[in-house]
Scaffold this active site. Structure first.
Site, PDB file in Angstrom:
ATOM      1  N   ARG A   2      -6.365   2.346  11.317  1.00  0.00           N
ATOM      2  CA  ARG A   2      -6.008   0.945  11.565  1.00  0.00           C
ATOM      3  C   ARG A   2      -6.927   0.310  12.604  1.00  0.00           C
ATOM      4  O   ARG A   2      -6.762  -0.879  12.886  1.00  0.00           O
ATOM      5  CB  ARG A   2      -4.584   0.888  12.093  1.00  0.00           C
ATOM      6  CG  ARG A   2      -3.545   0.425  11.067  1.00  0.00           C
ATOM      7  CD  ARG A   2      -2.200   0.581  11.736  1.00  0.00           C
ATOM      8  NE  ARG A   2      -1.151  -0.242  11.250  1.00  0.00           N
ATOM      9  CZ  ARG A   2      -0.188   0.203  10.427  1.00  0.00           C
ATOM     10  NH1 ARG A   2      -0.245   1.396   9.915  1.00  0.00           N
ATOM     11  NH2 ARG A   2       0.805  -0.592  10.120  1.00  0.00           N
ATOM     12  N   ARG A  41      12.498  -7.337   2.744  1.00  0.00           N
ATOM     13  CA  ARG A  41      12.274  -5.929   2.405  1.00  0.00           C
ATOM     14  C   ARG A  41      13.395  -5.032   2.922  1.00  0.00           C
ATOM     15  O   ARG A  41      13.828  -5.142   4.051  1.00  0.00           O
ATOM     16  CB  ARG A  41      10.940  -5.501   3.031  1.00  0.00           C
ATOM     17  CG  ARG A  41      10.592  -4.052   2.822  1.00  0.00           C
ATOM     18  CD  ARG A  41       9.136  -3.817   3.054  1.00  0.00           C
ATOM     19  NE  ARG A  41       8.826  -3.466   4.425  1.00  0.00           N
ATOM     20  CZ  ARG A  41       7.645  -3.005   4.819  1.00  0.00           C
ATOM     21  NH1 ARG A  41       6.652  -2.894   3.959  1.00  0.00           N
ATOM     22  NH2 ARG A  41       7.430  -2.688   6.066  1.00  0.00           N
ATOM     23  N   LYS A  49       0.825  -1.217   0.000  1.00  0.00           N
ATOM     24  CA  LYS A  49       0.000   0.000   0.000  1.00  0.00           C
ATOM     25  C   LYS A  49       0.852   1.256   0.000  1.00  0.00           C
ATOM     26  O   LYS A  49       0.480   2.259  -0.603  1.00  0.00           O
ATOM     27  CB  LYS A  49      -1.049   0.014   1.115  1.00  0.00           C
ATOM     28  CG  LYS A  49      -0.530  -0.261   2.495  1.00  0.00           C
ATOM     29  CD  LYS A  49      -1.665  -0.392   3.483  1.00  0.00           C
ATOM     30  CE  LYS A  49      -1.131  -0.387   4.904  1.00  0.00           C
ATOM     31  NZ  LYS A  49      -0.027  -1.360   5.147  1.00  0.00           N
TER      32      LYS A  49
HETATM   33  P1  AMP Z   1       3.712   1.010   9.025  1.00  0.00           P
HETATM   34  O1  AMP Z   1       4.917   1.664   8.477  1.00  0.00           O
HETATM   35  O2  AMP Z   1       2.427   1.583   8.516  1.00  0.00           O
HETATM   36  O3  AMP Z   1       3.751  -0.494   8.921  1.00  0.00           O
HETATM   37  O4  AMP Z   1       3.692   1.339  10.611  1.00  0.00           O
HETATM   38  C1  AMP Z   1       4.743   0.947  11.456  1.00  0.00           C
HETATM   39  C2  AMP Z   1       4.273   0.946  12.900  1.00  0.00           C
HETATM   40  O5  AMP Z   1       3.840   2.261  13.281  1.00  0.00           O
HETATM   41  C3  AMP Z   1       3.072   0.056  13.193  1.00  0.00           C
HETATM   42  O6  AMP Z   1       3.434  -1.305  13.412  1.00  0.00           O
HETATM   43  C4  AMP Z   1       2.496   0.717  14.442  1.00  0.00           C
HETATM   44  O7  AMP Z   1       3.269   0.412  15.595  1.00  0.00           O
HETATM   45  C5  AMP Z   1       2.708   2.196  14.134  1.00  0.00           C
HETATM   46  N1  AMP Z   1       1.540   2.769  13.415  1.00  0.00           N
HETATM   47  C6  AMP Z   1       1.517   3.257  12.152  1.00  0.00           C
HETATM   48  N2  AMP Z   1       0.287   3.689  11.828  1.00  0.00           N
HETATM   49  C7  AMP Z   1      -0.484   3.475  12.914  1.00  0.00           C
HETATM   50  C8  AMP Z   1      -1.854   3.689  13.208  1.00  0.00           C
HETATM   51  N3  AMP Z   1      -2.716   4.198  12.301  1.00  0.00           N
HETATM   52  N4  AMP Z   1      -2.307   3.342  14.441  1.00  0.00           N
HETATM   53  C9  AMP Z   1      -1.489   2.826  15.375  1.00  0.00           C
HETATM   54  N5  AMP Z   1      -0.192   2.572  15.158  1.00  0.00           N
HETATM   55  C10 AMP Z   1       0.323   2.895  13.944  1.00  0.00           C
END
Ligand code: AMP
Length: 220
Positions: A93, A131, A18
């Site tokens: 999320r 990755r 995404k």
């Molecule tokens: P991502 O890069 O989107 O995979 O996010 C990495 C980490 O950031 C996640 O595993 C969460 O710990 C935190 N995170 C990112 N977006 C959110 C969100 N919308 N709600 C809560 N935690 C988030």
């Protein structure tokens, strides 16, 4: 003030692509790409108050509390570059985040399109464990399927690529579990609101992007 702005929400499990799709759509439609993961990683790097609060959750693959993330997104959406539209990647999320977002969009009359990039767990585990990410511009590479041109260097900005701390086997398992429990119900949530378009994420990047763009156009 922001009537008719286009709000694109990218849903999907970690590793579905995404972020890659959000980046491509952002370049094509000239809309800002807002990734809560990137914003939180930046806060962590700069050791801000938010970064300190988020660190433990992020490193263990669990979710940062809703109120912290809701607040940074609400602030970000007020900026002028979001007036025409925006692409959200990694937010919402949880159902509670979706409701907080819904009240912002209802108030400002945004047109919401939710895109779900759908990929099965075994493919995700395989992708995430190979990755590599650019800490500078967040571009992602896959050591086997989509390697960078020069080993270990970002094609876009030549920075040294790193493996994210949460792309380890244990943390990947936790992130997938969190996805299935907290985030997957959002598919039903947006289907009930008629906003949802699911796309098979196990296809070439350009093919996925084209179907997303076609859908956004058809929806307009
Ligand atoms: P991502 O890069 O989107 O995979 O996010 C990495 C980490 O950031 C996640 O595993 C969460 O710990 C935190 N995170 C990112 N977006 C959110 C969100 N919308 N709600 C809560 N935690 C988030």
């Amino acid at each position: 003030m922001k009537n008719d702005r286009l709000a694109i929400i990218m849903l999907g499990p970690p590793g579905a692509g995404k972020g890659t799709q959000a980046r491509l759509i952002s370049e094509t439609l000239k809309l800002p790409h807002i990734s809560t993961g990137d914003m939180l990683r930046e806060a962590l790097k700069n050791e801000t108050e938010l970064g300190k609060k988020a660190k433990e959750y992020m490193e263990s693959g669990t979710l940062v509390p809703d109120e912290l993330v809701d607040a940074i997104v609400a602030e970000r959406l007020k900026r002028e570059d979001c007036d025409q539209g925006l692409i959200l990647d990694g937010y919402p999320r949880t159902i509670s985040q979706a409701e907080a977002l819904q009240s912002i969009f209802q108030e400002d009359g945004s047109r919401v399109v939710t895109i779900g990039v759908e990929v099965g767990d075994s493919v995700l585990i395989d992708r995430l464990s190979s990755r590599w990410t650019c800490p500078q511009c967040s571009k992602m590479f896959n050591a086997r399927l989509d390697p960078s041109k020069v080993n270990g260097k970002c094609d876009a900005c030549n920075s040294d690529l790193v493996q994210r701390k949460d792309d380890t086997k244990e943390v990947i398992a936790e992130r997938l579990e969190v996805y299935h429990k907290a985030t997957r119900p959002l598919i039903q949530y947006y289907q009930d609101k008629n906003f949802y378009f699911g796309v098979n994420g196990d296809q070439p990047i350009d093919t996925i992007c084209e179907s997303i763009l076609n859908r956004i156009e058809a929806d307009g």
